[in-house]
Design a protein around this motif. Structure first.
Motif, PDB file in Angstrom:
ATOM      1  N   ALA A 157      39.179  34.934  47.509  1.00  0.00           N
ATOM      2  CA  ALA A 157      39.381  36.178  46.782  1.00  0.00           C
ATOM      3  C   ALA A 157      40.888  36.397  46.687  1.00  0.00           C
ATOM      4  O   ALA A 157      41.619  36.106  47.642  1.00  0.00           O
ATOM      5  N   PHE A 158      41.362  36.895  45.547  1.00  0.00           N
ATOM      6  CA  PHE A 158      42.799  37.044  45.356  1.00  0.00           C
ATOM      7  C   PHE A 158      43.110  38.216  44.441  1.00  0.00           C
ATOM      8  O   PHE A 158      42.263  38.658  43.673  1.00  0.00           O
ATOM      9  N   ASP A 159      44.320  38.731  44.596  1.00  0.00           N
ATOM     10  CA  ASP A 159      44.869  39.735  43.685  1.00  0.00           C
ATOM     11  C   ASP A 159      45.851  39.019  42.764  1.00  0.00           C
ATOM     12  O   ASP A 159      46.480  38.043  43.142  1.00  0.00           O
TER      13      ASP A 159
ATOM     14  N   GLY B 100      40.497  21.274  45.753  1.00  0.00           N
ATOM     15  CA  GLY B 100      40.469  21.622  44.347  1.00  0.00           C
ATOM     16  C   GLY B 100      39.283  22.484  43.956  1.00  0.00           C
ATOM     17  O   GLY B 100      38.564  23.023  44.805  1.00  0.00           O
ATOM     18  N   PHE B 101      39.079  22.581  42.627  1.00  0.00           N
ATOM     19  CA  PHE B 101      38.073  23.476  42.079  1.00  0.00           C
ATOM     20  C   PHE B 101      37.344  22.807  40.917  1.00  0.00           C
ATOM     21  O   PHE B 101      37.962  22.197  40.059  1.00  0.00           O
ATOM     22  N   ALA B 102      36.032  22.946  40.899  1.00  0.00           N
ATOM     23  CA  ALA B 102      35.235  22.551  39.738  1.00  0.00           C
ATOM     24  C   ALA B 102      34.785  23.797  38.985  1.00  0.00           C
ATOM     25  O   ALA B 102      34.526  23.743  37.794  1.00  0.00           O
ATOM     26  N   ALA B 103      34.707  24.919  39.695  1.00  0.00           N
ATOM     27  CA  ALA B 103      34.272  26.183  39.102  1.00  0.00           C
ATOM     28  C   ALA B 103      35.446  26.899  38.451  1.00  0.00           C
ATOM     29  O   ALA B 103      36.605  26.662  38.788  1.00  0.00           O
ATOM     30  N   ALA B 104      35.127  27.788  37.541  1.00  0.00           N
ATOM     31  CA  ALA B 104      36.147  28.650  36.926  1.00  0.00           C
ATOM     32  C   ALA B 104      36.232  29.949  37.731  1.00  0.00           C
ATOM     33  O   ALA B 104      35.246  30.383  38.326  1.00  0.00           O
ATOM     34  N   PRO B 105      37.392  30.591  37.742  1.00  0.00           N
ATOM     35  CA  PRO B 105      37.509  31.851  38.469  1.00  0.00           C
ATOM     36  C   PRO B 105      36.833  33.000  37.730  1.00  0.00           C
ATOM     37  O   PRO B 105      36.740  32.999  36.505  1.00  0.00           O
ATOM     38  N   SER B 106      36.353  33.964  38.504  1.00  0.00           N
ATOM     39  CA  SER B 106      35.911  35.248  37.946  1.00  0.00           C
ATOM     40  C   SER B 106      37.072  36.205  38.132  1.00  0.00           C
ATOM     41  O   SER B 106      37.618  36.321  39.231  1.00  0.00           O
ATOM     42  N   ILE B 107      37.466  36.879  37.061  1.00  0.00           N
ATOM     43  CA  ILE B 107      38.686  37.680  37.072  1.00  0.00           C
ATOM     44  C   ILE B 107      38.421  39.021  36.412  1.00  0.00           C
ATOM     45  O   ILE B 107      37.815  39.082  35.336  1.00  0.00           O
ATOM     46  N   SER B 108      38.896  40.102  37.049  1.00  0.00           N
ATOM     47  CA  SER B 108      38.736  41.428  36.464  1.00  0.00           C
ATOM     48  C   SER B 108      39.647  42.429  37.150  1.00  0.00           C
ATOM     49  O   SER B 108      39.686  42.490  38.386  1.00  0.00           O
ATOM     50  N   GLN B 109      40.381  43.183  36.363  1.00  0.00           N
ATOM     51  CA  GLN B 109      41.166  44.327  36.816  1.00  0.00           C
ATOM     52  C   GLN B 109      42.049  44.033  38.029  1.00  0.00           C
ATOM     53  O   GLN B 109      42.044  44.744  39.018  1.00  0.00           O
ATOM     54  N   GLY B 110      42.806  42.941  37.947  1.00  0.00           N
ATOM     55  CA  GLY B 110      43.780  42.623  38.984  1.00  0.00           C
ATOM     56  C   GLY B 110      43.225  41.899  40.194  1.00  0.00           C
ATOM     57  O   GLY B 110      43.964  41.620  41.134  1.00  0.00           O
ATOM     58  N   GLN B 111      41.942  41.573  40.188  1.00  0.00           N
ATOM     59  CA  GLN B 111      41.344  40.845  41.302  1.00  0.00           C
ATOM     60  C   GLN B 111      40.533  39.665  40.781  1.00  0.00           C
ATOM     61  O   GLN B 111      40.034  39.692  39.658  1.00  0.00           O
ATOM     62  N   GLY B 112      40.407  38.643  41.629  1.00  0.00           N
ATOM     63  CA  GLY B 112      39.653  37.476  41.226  1.00  0.00           C
ATOM     64  C   GLY B 112      38.966  36.824  42.402  1.00  0.00           C
ATOM     65  O   GLY B 112      39.268  37.115  43.561  1.00  0.00           O
ATOM     66  N   ALA B 113      38.048  35.930  42.096  1.00  0.00           N
ATOM     67  CA  ALA B 113      37.350  35.148  43.108  1.00  0.00           C
ATOM     68  C   ALA B 113      37.026  33.787  42.507  1.00  0.00           C
ATOM     69  O   ALA B 113      36.802  33.662  41.303  1.00  0.00           O
ATOM     70  N   ILE B 114      37.033  32.774  43.373  1.00  0.00           N
ATOM     71  CA  ILE B 114      36.713  31.420  42.935  1.00  0.00           C
ATOM     72  C   ILE B 114      36.154  30.640  44.115  1.00  0.00           C
ATOM     73  O   ILE B 114      36.604  30.804  45.253  1.00  0.00           O
TER      74      ILE B 114
ATOM     75  N   LEU C 278      41.812  33.158  30.538  1.00  0.00           N
ATOM     76  CA  LEU C 278      42.942  33.994  30.133  1.00  0.00           C
ATOM     77  C   LEU C 278      42.618  35.440  30.449  1.00  0.00           C
ATOM     78  O   LEU C 278      41.568  35.941  30.053  1.00  0.00           O
ATOM     79  N   GLN C 279      43.510  36.097  31.184  1.00  0.00           N
ATOM     80  CA  GLN C 279      43.374  37.508  31.497  1.00  0.00           C
ATOM     81  C   GLN C 279      44.703  38.179  31.162  1.00  0.00           C
ATOM     82  O   GLN C 279      45.705  37.912  31.809  1.00  0.00           O
ATOM     83  N   GLU C 280      44.667  39.012  30.129  1.00  0.00           N
ATOM     84  CA  GLU C 280      45.880  39.634  29.611  1.00  0.00           C
ATOM     85  C   GLU C 280      46.873  38.541  29.255  1.00  0.00           C
ATOM     86  O   GLU C 280      46.576  37.702  28.424  1.00  0.00           O
ATOM     87  N   ARG C 281      48.024  38.468  29.876  1.00  0.00           N
ATOM     88  CA  ARG C 281      49.019  37.452  29.528  1.00  0.00           C
ATOM     89  C   ARG C 281      49.148  36.381  30.612  1.00  0.00           C
ATOM     90  O   ARG C 281      50.124  35.642  30.666  1.00  0.00           O
ATOM     91  N   THR C 282      48.134  36.284  31.501  1.00  0.00           N
ATOM     92  CA  THR C 282      48.139  35.269  32.549  1.00  0.00           C
ATOM     93  C   THR C 282      46.992  34.291  32.317  1.00  0.00           C
ATOM     94  O   THR C 282      45.852  34.693  32.096  1.00  0.00           O
ATOM     95  N   LEU C 283      47.329  33.016  32.390  1.00  0.00           N
ATOM     96  CA  LEU C 283      46.366  31.945  32.207  1.00  0.00           C
ATOM     97  C   LEU C 283      46.061  31.343  33.576  1.00  0.00           C
ATOM     98  O   LEU C 283      46.974  30.978  34.310  1.00  0.00           O
ATOM     99  N   PHE C 284      44.787  31.260  33.930  1.00  0.00           N
ATOM    100  CA  PHE C 284      44.368  30.668  35.198  1.00  0.00           C
ATOM    101  C   PHE C 284      43.783  29.291  34.905  1.00  0.00           C
ATOM    102  O   PHE C 284      42.856  29.156  34.110  1.00  0.00           O
ATOM    103  N   VAL C 285      44.346  28.263  35.569  1.00  0.00           N
ATOM    104  CA  VAL C 285      43.944  26.874  35.351  1.00  0.00           C
ATOM    105  C   VAL C 285      43.551  26.272  36.690  1.00  0.00           C
ATOM    106  O   VAL C 285      44.291  26.406  37.669  1.00  0.00           O
ATOM    107  N   THR C 286      42.385  25.599  36.735  1.00  0.00           N
ATOM    108  CA  THR C 286      41.970  24.935  37.968  1.00  0.00           C
ATOM    109  C   THR C 286      42.290  23.452  37.898  1.00  0.00           C
ATOM    110  O   THR C 286      42.238  22.833  36.837  1.00  0.00           O
TER     111      THR C 286
END
Length: 191
Positions: free
Chosen positions: A188-190, A165-179, A132-140
């Motif tokens: 890498a994503f915004d 697919g994904f087994a790892a969880a994303p790393s998320i910070s300040q509008g950017q992420g990586a998985i 969970l980052q702010e009001r967005t939930l990231f689900v793999t």
């Protein structure tokens, strides 16, 4: 409050002193199993990384269910034995969300655990991590996408689709992420 809180494969939730590593409290979730022989079969793991909301620690045992514990001493505030198969938790001051192969993605309002929304169908493989980052939930998904869902109502805001697919969880910070995807590709994503 200088505590490290974690779960173990034997079904225990433990709080350790951050300074010297001594055990401050332990909760044995296997004591709450309806049938004690289940502990011998397995799957008593506390697979979730515990989450802290105020003075309450939330963690889940795969077979014993969801726990809300007092951070000071580990005493139970709430135990819901029906919320099983949980592999990941995310929470903020208003909600707690979990993923489970058998229950999908479920979001509850805190502190009373009133259901907010559920998403069960349409997954490729099983949902396996939630952040969970702010009001967005990231689900793999284990065989599909990284989904971005609204914490308010569970609607899909976006997706990063893969074939593996994904087994790892994303790393998320300040509008950017990586998985890291299951095929070894780093995305890498915004958001």
């Amino acid at each position: 409050e200088q505590r490290l809180i974690t779960g173990f494969s034997d079904g225990t939730i433990v709080a350790l002193d951050k300074g010297d590593g001594r055990v401050l409290w332990t909760v044995d979730t296997t004591l709450d199993l309806e049938d004690s022989s289940q502990a011998e079969i397995g799957f008593v793991d506390v697979d979730t990384t515990p989450v802290l909301v105020g003075e309450t620690v939330y963690a889940a045992s795969f077979l014993a269910g969801l726990y809300a514990l007092k951070i000071q001493d580990g005493s139970a505030i709430m135990h819901n034995a029906e919320i099983t198969g949980v592999t990941s938790l995310a929470a903020d001051e208003r909600t707690i969300t979990f993923v489970s192969a058998e229950h999908g993605v479920r979001c509850y309002d805190l502190p009373g655990l009133m259901p907010r929304w559920t998403r069960v169908a349409g997954f490729r493989g099983a949902p396996n991590n939630v952040r969970l980052q702010e009001r967005t939930l990231f689900v793999t998904e284990s065989r599909g996408a990284l989904l971005a869902l609204s914490i308010a109502d569970g609607r899909e805001l976006g997706r990063l689709q893969t074939e593996h697919g994904f087994a790892a969880a994303p790393s998320i910070s300040q509008g950017q992420g990586a998985i890291l995807g299951n095929a070894g590709t780093l995305y890498a994503f915004d958001y």
